[in-house]
Design a protein around this motif. Structure first.
Motif, PDB file in Angstrom:
ATOM      1  N   GLN A 103      36.725  43.520  37.316  1.00  0.00           N
ATOM      2  CA  GLN A 103      37.293  44.311  38.401  1.00  0.00           C
ATOM      3  C   GLN A 103      38.800  44.034  38.448  1.00  0.00           C
ATOM      4  OE1 GLN A 103      36.098  46.648  40.168  1.00  0.00           O
ATOM      5  NE2 GLN A 103      37.761  46.889  41.609  1.00  0.00           N
ATOM      6  N   PRO A 104      39.622  45.055  38.172  1.00  0.00           N
ATOM      7  CA  PRO A 104      41.069  44.807  38.187  1.00  0.00           C
ATOM      8  C   PRO A 104      41.549  44.417  39.587  1.00  0.00           C
ATOM      9  CG  PRO A 104      40.556  46.974  37.259  1.00  0.00           C
ATOM     10  CD  PRO A 104      39.298  46.454  37.874  1.00  0.00           C
ATOM     11  N   GLU A 105      42.672  43.694  39.636  1.00  0.00           N
ATOM     12  CA  GLU A 105      43.291  43.379  40.928  1.00  0.00           C
ATOM     13  C   GLU A 105      43.808  44.676  41.551  1.00  0.00           C
ATOM     14  OE1 GLU A 105      45.575  39.176  40.466  1.00  0.00           O
ATOM     15  OE2 GLU A 105      46.213  40.725  39.091  1.00  0.00           O
ATOM     16  N   GLY A 106      43.647  44.817  42.836  1.00  0.00           N
ATOM     17  CA  GLY A 106      44.156  46.022  43.499  1.00  0.00           C
ATOM     18  C   GLY A 106      45.656  45.929  43.715  1.00  0.00           C
ATOM     19  N   VAL A 107      46.344  47.034  43.471  1.00  0.00           N
ATOM     20  CA  VAL A 107      47.790  47.096  43.709  1.00  0.00           C
ATOM     21  C   VAL A 107      47.996  47.753  45.066  1.00  0.00           C
ATOM     22  CG1 VAL A 107      49.954  48.105  42.897  1.00  0.00           C
ATOM     23  CG2 VAL A 107      48.318  47.124  41.266  1.00  0.00           C
ATOM     24  N   THR A 108      48.689  47.040  45.961  1.00  0.00           N
ATOM     25  CA  THR A 108      48.729  47.481  47.361  1.00  0.00           C
ATOM     26  C   THR A 108      50.083  48.037  47.798  1.00  0.00           C
ATOM     27  OG1 THR A 108      49.289  45.255  48.052  1.00  0.00           O
ATOM     28  CG2 THR A 108      46.948  45.838  48.061  1.00  0.00           C
ATOM     29  N   PRO A 138      46.981  47.396  52.954  1.00  0.00           N
ATOM     30  CA  PRO A 138      46.580  48.633  52.255  1.00  0.00           C
ATOM     31  C   PRO A 138      45.413  48.375  51.299  1.00  0.00           C
ATOM     32  CG  PRO A 138      48.936  48.171  51.982  1.00  0.00           C
ATOM     33  CD  PRO A 138      48.311  46.946  52.572  1.00  0.00           C
ATOM     34  N   GLU A 139      44.643  49.429  51.031  1.00  0.00           N
ATOM     35  CA  GLU A 139      43.585  49.336  50.020  1.00  0.00           C
ATOM     36  C   GLU A 139      44.237  49.120  48.653  1.00  0.00           C
ATOM     37  OE1 GLU A 139      40.123  52.451  51.238  1.00  0.00           O
ATOM     38  OE2 GLU A 139      42.115  53.314  50.962  1.00  0.00           O
ATOM     39  N   GLY A 140      43.645  48.278  47.845  1.00  0.00           N
ATOM     40  CA  GLY A 140      44.196  48.060  46.508  1.00  0.00           C
ATOM     41  C   GLY A 140      43.813  49.190  45.574  1.00  0.00           C
ATOM     42  N   VAL A 141      44.754  49.629  44.758  1.00  0.00           N
ATOM     43  CA  VAL A 141      44.494  50.664  43.758  1.00  0.00           C
ATOM     44  C   VAL A 141      44.247  49.967  42.427  1.00  0.00           C
ATOM     45  CG1 VAL A 141      45.503  52.627  42.536  1.00  0.00           C
ATOM     46  CG2 VAL A 141      45.824  52.381  45.003  1.00  0.00           C
ATOM     47  N   THR A 142      43.065  50.221  41.854  1.00  0.00           N
ATOM     48  CA  THR A 142      42.642  49.405  40.713  1.00  0.00           C
ATOM     49  C   THR A 142      42.680  50.146  39.373  1.00  0.00           C
ATOM     50  OG1 THR A 142      40.348  50.032  41.090  1.00  0.00           O
ATOM     51  CG2 THR A 142      41.102  48.001  42.139  1.00  0.00           C
ATOM     52  N   TYR A 187      43.165  43.378  31.480  1.00  0.00           N
ATOM     53  CA  TYR A 187      42.249  43.895  30.474  1.00  0.00           C
ATOM     54  C   TYR A 187      40.900  43.186  30.433  1.00  0.00           C
ATOM     55  CZ  TYR A 187      46.318  46.332  28.539  1.00  0.00           C
ATOM     56  OH  TYR A 187      47.406  47.122  28.363  1.00  0.00           O
TER      57      TYR A 187
END
Lengths: 312, 312
Positions: free
Chosen positions: B231-236, A232-236, B227
């Motif tokens: 670029q924050p890590e993506g939550v998948t 899945p695409e990561g939500v940032t 913080y």
């Protein structure tokens, strides 16, 4: 003891990535139209919500001739275990296909998601993705009936026209023509979004998170853009949940079936008074089922995809 | 009209990425200990929650000698606009530093987050990240007092020991020694997690999403791991929100200040009866402030980081 031919749609094998028509098979079996003594494990036809007529019943709540809707197999005749939820159809003066949509699972999803999870207030700003679909078109109309401002996104000009001209959305846009979704949302919601009805996930969710208002609510109903991805695409942008005190909540429609009568009471009069409309995309015959199913994942359908196997 | 020297910690410039001590400056100004007639724009000292004594007041609710806590600047003497929230300190038989922690903003965050957003029930399974921090150590203790099972994660052996032996967590682990967080969570929560108190974000959240139970709640309090990233890590794994009907909700402590008295009533007796403990990591003197602040982002502190400028 009548034995009849029974067409079924079956899945050939486990599918990764996008479903293709070649992954599905149409097979023909025979079924005995009489309750068997023992088990009925036969094949693995696809499942889905359907409308059916009871031909024979061993369950005291259902009798021969009753019309029901619920979780059924993709086949012409089905033996349904008594444990499976089936709702009896009381109102037959609306199209029976509506019980796969506005008066069925998608209707209940839209109703529970918008009213019970979204907790809308008059004047709030609502955004709906996949807005012309089985659920989205209802969310938009419920929002208007509640006195909200509502904008929908969809994937074609025809769908956008439908949103604006048929379902009464205040505005709508084609997400495929918006390379910068954040900018698009800022255009349609200069003051931000109170309720986002989430049907797609991924990049859309990320852009929405940047545009939510304080104490906003994200009703997580589906994430269809993510279902066929291996990764899945990561939500940032989830950090926005904190300062904006956003509530993001998933819903499974089965939790709300005990309040199904509320949907019927709310919707049936409005259908009759034409205060709510419902658009279906009807395919005829089980043999056209695989193409219709595959079409869902690339947005080929306009409105609720229905497959008709037989008519009353 | 006494004029005194006033040390302040100021930010030299806008910071991207990790804060370094060299980004901060200790400067010395003078301040007149008398209310000025006009404005007092001087420099831009850092802000934070602090405890202070009123030296002079033009506000009817505060008088000379009152002890207060609230949002203050990083300086020895401060002129506070009347609009800024300051709470008068009623109980002085506990350490005054507690009003920067258990009886201050972090205490209110833990209390509101756990009880008001988390809605815990006896017997539920609770996971807390950054569990030995200013907020986490309280969430764990509140969970135990509520009859929950609680596991915490932290970033060193010392912190893990603290969680198990001082704060009474049922179990704890060092996330740096768990290359597979999903597997770790499955070990500690074979039946899944009802409440996740989120302080870190990123990969931890992704692993937690896989291990939430149906109708679970994720209290989003902070995402400290994100913080300082450009670029924050993506939550998948957000798709889990749907089938598990998870509620994920951010909180901003300021929403809950009107119920601050409830925190005091709940916590003060328990501090006196030693049913709740609170661990602070105390640095002395404003000149040690920059190092203490930077230390927060690499986990150098153990417990609530406090900076002492003066003692009663």
């Amino acid at each position: 003891m009548a034995e009849v031919k029974n067409k079924q749609v079956v899945l050939k094998d486990y599918v990764t990535g996008f479903l293709k028509e070649s992954d599905l098979d149409l097979v023909e079996n025979t079924i005995t139209l009489k309750l068997p003594e023992g088990s009925n494990e036969i094949l693995l036809p696809l499942f889905g919500y359907g409308v059916a007529k009871v031909l024979e019943s061993g369950h005291p709540d259902y009798k021969k001739g009753d019309l029901v809707w619920g979780f059924t197999k993709w086949e012409e005749y089905s033996l349904v275990p008594s444990s499976r939820i089936l709702f009896k159809i009381e109102h037959t003066d609306v199209p029976l296909s509506y019980y796969t949509g506005i008066l069925g699972m998608p209707g209940m999803t839209a109703y529970a998601g918008f009213f019970e999870v979204g907790l809308p207030k008059k004047g709030e700003k609502v955004f709906v993705s996949a807005a012309s679909g089985a659920v989205g078109q209802l969310v938009g109309q419920f929002a208007k009936l509640t006195g909200c401002y509502v904008v929908g996104s969809a994937g074609s000009k025809d769908k956008v026209d439908l949103l604006k001209n048929k379902f009464g959305f205040d505005d709508a846009f084609n997400y495929k023509e918006e390379p910068d979704l954040d900018a698009a949302l800022k255009r349609y919601f200069p003051e931000g979004i109170d309720i986002y009805f989430e049907n797609v996930g991924g990049k859309t969710l990320d852009a929405v998170l940047l545009n939510m208002r304080v104490h906003g609510r994200i009703v997580v109903c589906g994430m269809i853009s993510q279902y066929n991805r291996a990764q899945p695409e990561g939500v940032t942008n989830l950090g926005n949940l904190i300062m904006k005190r956003i509530r993001m909540q998933g819903l499974a429609v089965t939790d709300y079936y005990p309040m199904y009568h509320k949907l019927v009471e709310y919707v049936v009069p409005k259908i009759k008074e034409e205060k709510i409309v419902y658009v279906e995309d009807i395919a005829e015959g089980l043999e056209n089922g695989p193409a219709a199913l595959v079409g869902l994942f690339n947005g080929r359908n306009v409105g609720k995809q229905v497959l008709v196997l037989a008519r009353e």
